[in-house]
Design a protein around this motif. Structure first.
Motif, PDB file in Angstrom:
ATOM      1  N   ALA A  84      64.465  23.760  49.477  1.00 13.32           N
ATOM      2  CA  ALA A  84      64.623  23.064  50.760  1.00 13.32           C
ATOM      3  C   ALA A  84      63.330  23.085  51.578  1.00 13.32           C
ATOM      4  CB  ALA A  84      65.769  23.691  51.548  1.00 13.32           C
ATOM      5  N   ARG A  85      62.607  24.204  51.517  1.00  8.48           N
ATOM      6  CA  ARG A  85      61.342  24.275  52.254  1.00  8.48           C
ATOM      7  C   ARG A  85      60.349  23.257  51.687  1.00  8.48           C
ATOM      8  NH1 ARG A  85      60.432  29.386  51.825  1.00  8.48           N
ATOM      9  NH2 ARG A  85      59.264  29.228  49.903  1.00  8.48           N
ATOM     10  N   THR A  86      60.257  23.185  50.365  1.00  9.17           N
ATOM     11  CA  THR A  86      59.348  22.237  49.716  1.00  9.17           C
ATOM     12  C   THR A  86      59.743  20.797  50.027  1.00  9.17           C
ATOM     13  OG1 THR A  86      58.936  23.815  47.951  1.00  9.17           O
ATOM     14  CG2 THR A  86      58.392  21.522  47.500  1.00  9.17           C
ATOM     15  N   ALA A  87      61.051  20.525  50.026  1.00  4.74           N
ATOM     16  CA  ALA A  87      61.551  19.169  50.282  1.00  4.74           C
ATOM     17  C   ALA A  87      61.703  18.875  51.773  1.00  4.74           C
ATOM     18  CB  ALA A  87      62.901  18.982  49.593  1.00  4.74           C
ATOM     19  N   GLN A  88      61.371  19.873  52.613  1.00  6.36           N
ATOM     20  CA  GLN A  88      61.509  19.768  54.069  1.00  6.36           C
ATOM     21  C   GLN A  88      62.932  19.383  54.469  1.00  6.36           C
ATOM     22  OE1 GLN A  88      58.330  17.429  55.786  1.00  6.36           O
ATOM     23  NE2 GLN A  88      56.782  18.804  54.989  1.00  6.36           N
ATOM     24  N   ARG A  89      63.899  20.069  53.881  1.00  5.80           N
ATOM     25  CA  ARG A  89      65.316  19.837  54.181  1.00  5.80           C
ATOM     26  C   ARG A  89      65.890  21.036  54.896  1.00  5.80           C
ATOM     27  NH1 ARG A  89      66.772  14.596  52.696  1.00  5.80           N
ATOM     28  NH2 ARG A  89      65.680  14.084  50.821  1.00  5.80           N
ATOM     29  N   PRO A  90      66.683  20.914  55.873  1.00  8.88           N
ATOM     30  CA  PRO A  90      67.068  19.684  56.538  1.00  8.88           C
ATOM     31  C   PRO A  90      65.996  19.157  57.477  1.00  8.88           C
ATOM     32  CG  PRO A  90      68.164  21.531  57.590  1.00  8.88           C
ATOM     33  CD  PRO A  90      67.397  22.071  56.410  1.00  8.88           C
ATOM     34  N   SER A  91      64.985  19.999  57.789  1.00 10.21           N
ATOM     35  CA  SER A  91      63.847  19.555  58.604  1.00 10.21           C
ATOM     36  C   SER A  91      62.675  20.482  58.286  1.00 10.21           C
ATOM     37  CB  SER A  91      64.190  19.609  60.101  1.00 10.21           C
ATOM     38  OG  SER A  91      64.317  20.952  60.522  1.00 10.21           O
ATOM     39  N   PRO A  92      61.455  20.081  58.643  1.00 13.25           N
ATOM     40  CA  PRO A  92      60.300  20.924  58.329  1.00 13.25           C
ATOM     41  C   PRO A  92      60.350  22.312  58.987  1.00 13.25           C
ATOM     42  CG  PRO A  92      59.573  18.715  58.896  1.00 13.25           C
ATOM     43  CD  PRO A  92      61.046  18.786  59.202  1.00 13.25           C
ATOM     44  N   ASN A  93      61.029  22.436  60.120  1.00 17.68           N
ATOM     45  CA  ASN A  93      61.060  23.698  60.855  1.00 17.68           C
ATOM     46  C   ASN A  93      62.391  24.436  60.738  1.00 17.68           C
ATOM     47  OD1 ASN A  93      58.467  23.093  61.736  1.00 17.68           O
ATOM     48  ND2 ASN A  93      59.218  22.049  63.552  1.00 17.68           N
ATOM     49  N   ALA A  94      63.200  24.113  59.756  1.00 19.98           N
ATOM     50  CA  ALA A  94      64.530  24.716  59.613  1.00 19.98           C
ATOM     51  C   ALA A  94      64.429  26.205  59.305  1.00 19.98           C
ATOM     52  CB  ALA A  94      65.307  24.011  58.512  1.00 19.98           C
ATOM     53  N   ASP A  95      65.456  26.952  59.726  1.00 21.76           N
ATOM     54  CA  ASP A  95      65.497  28.377  59.403  1.00 21.76           C
ATOM     55  C   ASP A  95      66.060  28.579  57.996  1.00 21.76           C
ATOM     56  OD1 ASP A  95      68.267  28.030  59.598  1.00 21.76           O
ATOM     57  OD2 ASP A  95      68.438  29.074  61.499  1.00 21.76           O
ATOM     58  N   PHE A  96      65.993  29.814  57.522  1.00 19.66           N
ATOM     59  CA  PHE A  96      66.399  30.151  56.156  1.00 19.66           C
ATOM     60  C   PHE A  96      67.843  29.732  55.881  1.00 19.66           C
ATOM     61  CE2 PHE A  96      68.097  33.108  52.977  1.00 19.66           C
ATOM     62  CZ  PHE A  96      67.155  32.975  51.968  1.00 19.66           C
ATOM     63  N   GLU A  97      68.762  30.073  56.788  1.00 23.01           N
ATOM     64  CA  GLU A  97      70.179  29.762  56.570  1.00 23.01           C
ATOM     65  C   GLU A  97      70.413  28.256  56.461  1.00 23.01           C
ATOM     66  OE1 GLU A  97      69.204  31.697  59.250  1.00 23.01           O
ATOM     67  OE2 GLU A  97      69.609  33.613  58.278  1.00 23.01           O
ATOM     68  N   SER A  98      69.778  27.487  57.333  1.00 23.77           N
ATOM     69  CA  SER A  98      69.931  26.028  57.296  1.00 23.77           C
ATOM     70  C   SER A  98      69.371  25.449  56.005  1.00 23.77           C
ATOM     71  CB  SER A  98      69.234  25.385  58.492  1.00 23.77           C
ATOM     72  OG  SER A  98      69.817  25.825  59.695  1.00 23.77           O
ATOM     73  N   ARG A  99      68.277  26.012  55.530  1.00 29.47           N
ATOM     74  CA  ARG A  99      67.694  25.538  54.271  1.00 29.47           C
ATOM     75  C   ARG A  99      68.636  25.808  53.100  1.00 29.47           C
ATOM     76  NH1 ARG A  99      61.670  27.609  55.660  1.00 29.47           N
ATOM     77  NH2 ARG A  99      60.967  25.681  56.627  1.00 29.47           N
ATOM     78  N   VAL A 100      69.188  27.018  53.072  1.00 26.51           N
ATOM     79  CA  VAL A 100      70.130  27.366  51.996  1.00 26.51           C
ATOM     80  C   VAL A 100      71.333  26.434  52.042  1.00 26.51           C
ATOM     81  CG1 VAL A 100      71.737  29.140  51.152  1.00 26.51           C
ATOM     82  CG2 VAL A 100      69.401  29.776  51.827  1.00 26.51           C
ATOM     83  N   GLN A 101      71.899  26.265  53.220  1.00 29.72           N
ATOM     84  CA  GLN A 101      73.067  25.393  53.355  1.00 29.72           C
ATOM     85  C   GLN A 101      72.744  23.969  52.913  1.00 29.72           C
ATOM     86  OE1 GLN A 101      73.698  26.186  57.514  1.00 29.72           O
ATOM     87  NE2 GLN A 101      75.464  27.487  57.106  1.00 29.72           N
ATOM     88  N   SER A 102      71.613  23.458  53.324  1.00 31.57           N
ATOM     89  CA  SER A 102      71.218  22.096  52.977  1.00 31.57           C
ATOM     90  C   SER A 102      71.075  21.933  51.467  1.00 31.57           C
ATOM     91  CB  SER A 102      69.895  21.746  53.670  1.00 31.57           C
ATOM     92  OG  SER A 102      69.446  20.481  53.264  1.00 31.57           O
ATOM     93  N   ALA A 103      70.405  22.878  50.822  1.00 24.85           N
ATOM     94  CA  ALA A 103      70.203  22.781  49.374  1.00 24.85           C
ATOM     95  C   ALA A 103      71.519  22.884  48.622  1.00 24.85           C
ATOM     96  CB  ALA A 103      69.245  23.868  48.903  1.00 24.85           C
ATOM     97  N   LEU A 104      72.384  23.821  49.020  1.00 22.44           N
ATOM     98  CA  LEU A 104      73.664  23.973  48.318  1.00 22.44           C
ATOM     99  C   LEU A 104      74.538  22.739  48.507  1.00 22.44           C
ATOM    100  CD1 LEU A 104      74.543  27.734  48.887  1.00 22.44           C
ATOM    101  CD2 LEU A 104      73.550  26.650  46.859  1.00 22.44           C
ATOM    102  N   ARG A 105      74.548  22.200  49.709  1.00 26.82           N
ATOM    103  CA  ARG A 105      75.334  20.986  49.945  1.00 26.82           C
ATOM    104  C   ARG A 105      74.766  19.806  49.148  1.00 26.82           C
ATOM    105  NH1 ARG A 105      75.601  22.785  55.884  1.00 26.82           N
ATOM    106  NH2 ARG A 105      77.658  23.740  55.947  1.00 26.82           N
TER     107      ARG A 105
END
Length: 144
Positions: A84-105
């Motif tokens: 998620a960090r590499t793909a800038q998901r859900p946003s470039p400044n997202a926190d760890f939890e949001s990145r995990v959630q975005s990638a799993l979803r």
């Protein structure tokens, strides 16, 4: 989102598992101080869910520690956040939890043909974790 994956996307659970993975066992009385961004209620929910899913164990004198399933889930979370960090998901400044959630979803809704190699690996790890450890939970994943 299927219920088992939704259970693993619970932000306080992500925080708890990641914190123990990064820093080792946490004494029960130190949970709230260790996770100050979570309310007492969220800490209790995360701990209850982690126990129900077989992710943590209480070791006398050491506190809450990860089981093998918990360590495997922490690895899944790390892979998901890295993608998620590499793909800038859900946003470039997202926190760890949001990145995990975005990638799993995203692993659920992306067609296999559109997944890049790293996202396909996150999807594979999620499937493996659910297949292997999901059946080990003390109660259904959706009830945790």
């Amino acid at each position: 989102m299927p219920e088992p994956l939704a259970a693993l996307c619970f932000a306080p659970l992500i925080r708890l598992v990641s914190e123990v993975d990064d820093h080792g066992p946490i004494r029960a009385g130190r949970l709230s101080a260790t996770l100050p961004d979570l309310t007492t209620h969220q800490v209790r929910q995360a701990t209850r869910r982690a126990r129900a899913l077989g992710l943590v164990t209480e070791r006398p004198g050491d506190g809450l520690d990860l089981t093998e399933a918990g360590r495997d889930l922490a690895d899944l979370y790390d892979h998901a956040a890295r993608w998620a960090r590499t793909a800038q998901r859900p946003s470039p400044n997202a926190d760890f939890e949001s990145r995990v959630q975005s990638a799993l979803r995203r692993t659920l809704f992306a067609e296999a043909t559109v997944r890049d190699g790293a996202l396909a690996r996150v999807s594979e790890l999620a499937d493996l974790w659910l297949a292997f450890w999901g059946a080990e939970a003390d109660e259904p994943l959706s009830a945790a």
